[in-house]
Design an enzyme around this catalytic site. Structure first.
Site, PDB file in Angstrom:
ATOM      1  N   ASP A   1       0.850  -1.185   0.000  1.00 33.01           N
ATOM      2  CA  ASP A   1       0.000   0.000   0.000  1.00 33.01           C
ATOM      3  C   ASP A   1       0.889   1.241   0.000  1.00 33.01           C
ATOM      4  O   ASP A   1       1.672   1.452   0.928  1.00 33.01           O
ATOM      5  CB  ASP A   1      -0.872   0.060   1.259  1.00 33.01           C
ATOM      6  CG  ASP A   1      -1.963  -0.995   1.289  1.00 33.01           C
ATOM      7  OD1 ASP A   1      -2.209  -1.638   0.252  1.00 33.01           O
ATOM      8  OD2 ASP A   1      -2.569  -1.181   2.362  1.00 33.01           O
TER       9      ASP A   1
ATOM     10  N   HIS B   1      -2.746   5.630  -1.669  1.00 26.61           N
ATOM     11  CA  HIS B   1      -3.890   4.718  -1.572  1.00 26.61           C
ATOM     12  C   HIS B   1      -5.035   5.332  -0.775  1.00 26.61           C
ATOM     13  O   HIS B   1      -6.191   5.017  -1.017  1.00 26.61           O
ATOM     14  CB  HIS B   1      -3.420   3.406  -0.922  1.00 26.61           C
ATOM     15  CG  HIS B   1      -4.492   2.401  -0.671  1.00 26.61           C
ATOM     16  ND1 HIS B   1      -5.477   2.111  -1.584  1.00 26.61           N
ATOM     17  CD2 HIS B   1      -4.724   1.588   0.402  1.00 26.61           C
ATOM     18  CE1 HIS B   1      -6.264   1.170  -1.099  1.00 26.61           C
ATOM     19  NE2 HIS B   1      -5.845   0.856   0.106  1.00 26.61           N
TER      20      HIS B   1
END
Length: 263
Positions: free
Chosen positions: A79, A83
């Site tokens: 991530d 994000h």
């Protein structure tokens, strides 16, 4: 690091005194992925799919290859700060622009398996982290913090996702613990064994989804769906976790490896 140190590492890898532990799950059509709630799920993340192009046959007599299809946050994945909305305004915050020094760094493993066995919704706290530090030393700046729960040992996708009528149930973080790690310890990011970096019931926390909200807001990263954390020591491992270089990518499936001194 000097050239001599790099040479020593190369020798250690060759003679086996440093071993490589694979922390990644295998991608296939059964790999569990997180589905969005109905109110946001007008389009869902694709499950992993593989389409054969040729395999030493009339479609291509000497080669085997496939097309693949999946969402960015499928299986063991990275991530990036972009994000989450809290990380959208940072510079160099996507998979193609993140500084590469975030992809190779020391890692510590915080073992909460006993607490999670007693409570599947266990939230890791600042006190838990400070107790860990009292035994293993202060969490180093610019390191990865890996949250061991043995959740990856759940054998079926339904056991792993653990969804009930009130949503998913899996361990996560007390918001203060994320703030502590991001601000006071200045880590690179956190890694979990669960399908995402937050608790299954994180939509009811304040703030909602605190690991995503606070970690990415601090320009930090995340790793999810890790496995084999039980093979790592509390300290001393080096993590290699590089996402695909997707332009403006929010994340990416990745092969996460740990270099571990052989005891």
């Amino acid at each position: 690091m000097t050239m001599h140190a790099l040479s020593e590492l190369a020798v250690a890898l060759l003679d086996g005194s440093v071993r490589i532990v694979d922390l990644s799950v295998t991608l296939d059509g059964h790999t569990p992925i997180l589905q969005l709630p109905e109110e946001f799920g007008w389009k869902q993340s694709w499950p992993f799919a593989l389409e054969e192009i040729s395999r030493y046959d009339e479609r291509g007599p000497a080669w085997y290859w496939n097309n693949i299809k999946c969402g960015e946050h499928t299986g063991t994945h990275f991530d990036a700060p972009i994000h989450w909305i809290t990380g959208k305004d940072h510079e160099n915050h996507a998979t193609d622009t993140l500084p590469t020094d975030r992809f190779v760094a020391p890692a510590v493993v915080v073992d909460a398996t006993s607490a999670v066995q007693a409570d599947e919704d266990f939230l890791l706290t600042v006190d838990f982290l400070k107790d860990w530090e009292a035994r293993h030393g202060e969490i180093p700046r610019r390191s990865w913090v890996l949250y061991r729960t043995d959740w990856s040992k759940r054998e079926t996708p339904s056991e792993f996702l653990n969804k009930r009528t009130d949503g998913h149930h899996n361990p996560g973080w007390d918001p203060a613990a994320i703030t502590f790690l991001a601000e006071e310890r200045d880590i690179i990011g956190v890694g979990t064994e669960t399908v995402g970096t937050d608790a299954g019931q994180a939509s009811g926390q304040e703030p909602m989804f605190p690991c995503h909200n606070l970690m990415h807001g601090a320009n930090k990263c995340g790793l999810a769906s890790l496995t084999n954390l039980d093979q790592l020591p509390p300290t001393g491992a080096v993590l290699i976790a590089a996402p695909l270089k997707i332009r403006d990518g929010s994340g990416s499936p990745c092969r996460v490896l740990a270099l571990v001194p052989r005891s």
